[in-house]
Design an enzyme around this catalytic site. Structure first.
Site, PDB file in Angstrom:
ATOM      1  N   ARG A  83       0.822  -1.216   0.000  1.00 53.36           N
ATOM      2  CA  ARG A  83       0.000   0.000   0.000  1.00 53.36           C
ATOM      3  C   ARG A  83       0.857   1.267   0.000  1.00 53.36           C
ATOM      4  O   ARG A  83       0.577   2.216  -0.716  1.00 53.36           O
ATOM      5  CB  ARG A  83      -0.933   0.004   1.204  1.00 53.36           C
ATOM      6  CG  ARG A  83      -1.830   1.257   1.250  1.00 53.36           C
ATOM      7  CD  ARG A  83      -2.785   1.231   2.427  1.00 53.36           C
ATOM      8  NE  ARG A  83      -3.731   0.146   2.271  1.00 53.36           N
ATOM      9  CZ  ARG A  83      -4.230  -0.555   3.278  1.00 53.36           C
ATOM     10  NH1 ARG A  83      -3.884  -0.283   4.520  1.00 53.36           N
ATOM     11  NH2 ARG A  83      -5.097  -1.524   3.060  1.00 53.36           N
ATOM     12  N   ASN A  84       1.919   1.295   0.805  1.00 49.38           N
ATOM     13  CA  ASN A  84       2.710   2.506   0.968  1.00 49.38           C
ATOM     14  C   ASN A  84       3.870   2.646  -0.013  1.00 49.38           C
ATOM     15  O   ASN A  84       4.273   3.768  -0.323  1.00 49.38           O
ATOM     16  CB  ASN A  84       3.245   2.600   2.397  1.00 49.38           C
ATOM     17  CG  ASN A  84       2.116   2.780   3.385  1.00 49.38           C
ATOM     18  OD1 ASN A  84       1.377   3.743   3.337  1.00 49.38           O
ATOM     19  ND2 ASN A  84       1.969   1.810   4.278  1.00 49.38           N
TER      20      ASN A  84
END
Length: 160
Positions: A83-84
């Site tokens: 996600r990051n």
């Protein structure tokens, strides 16, 4: 003589990360953590993985050994990384990189690189050549995007 290709670790998403699957390919092995000041280095690691078109095998090894900065379970680590930072390179299950329970791979890396090559924090980097031998290593302070790291990676990619 032992080499990096002799080792395997449990995979973050299950299965096994068997380094012998990449015999003949250079590797960059990094102990990682999700809650560390060096965590943004995931971006540079992903960039190396992508820009070398997987000619350099980048392997992330999460560890909670330094400052308890990798507290999550496998699902949390995987979600955080993708996600990051869009991480798509192979990741192992969380393991010990120092102390009495050190994963055999990290014991071997320390024996090859000497006392100062032992991880002293998250994001130590180990450059492995095409023969599976430790070419060089870098501390957490060396960004994957630094000239020193990129030069070392280029050398092992270009050496046949």
């Amino acid at each position: 003589m032992p080499c990096a290709y002799d080792f395997s670790l449990p995979g973050l998403a299950g299965g096994t990360v068997d380094l012998s699957a990449w015999r003949g390919k250079p590797m960059l092995i990094v102990n990682t953590a999700s809650k560390c000041g060096f965590t943004p280095q995931y971006e540079g690691l992903q960039s190396l993985w992508s820009h070398t078109e997987h000619e350099l095998i980048v392997i992330g090894v999460p560890s909670n050994d330094f400052g308890k900065q990798e507290p999550g379970d496998a699902a949390e680590i995987s979600t955080f990384c993708s996600r990051n930072y869009g991480v798509s390179f192979p990741m192992t299950e969380k393991c010990h990189v120092k102390g009495p329970q050190t994963a055999p791979l990290f014991g071997w890396l320390a024996s090859q690189g000497g006392f100062f090559s032992r991880p002293r924090w998250n994001f130590f980097k180990y450059v492995i050549d095409r023969q599976g031998q430790l070419s060089t290593w870098f501390s957490s302070l060396a960004s994957p995007e630094s000239g020193r790291v990129r030069d070392a990676v280029s050398r092992v990619i270009l050496t046949r």
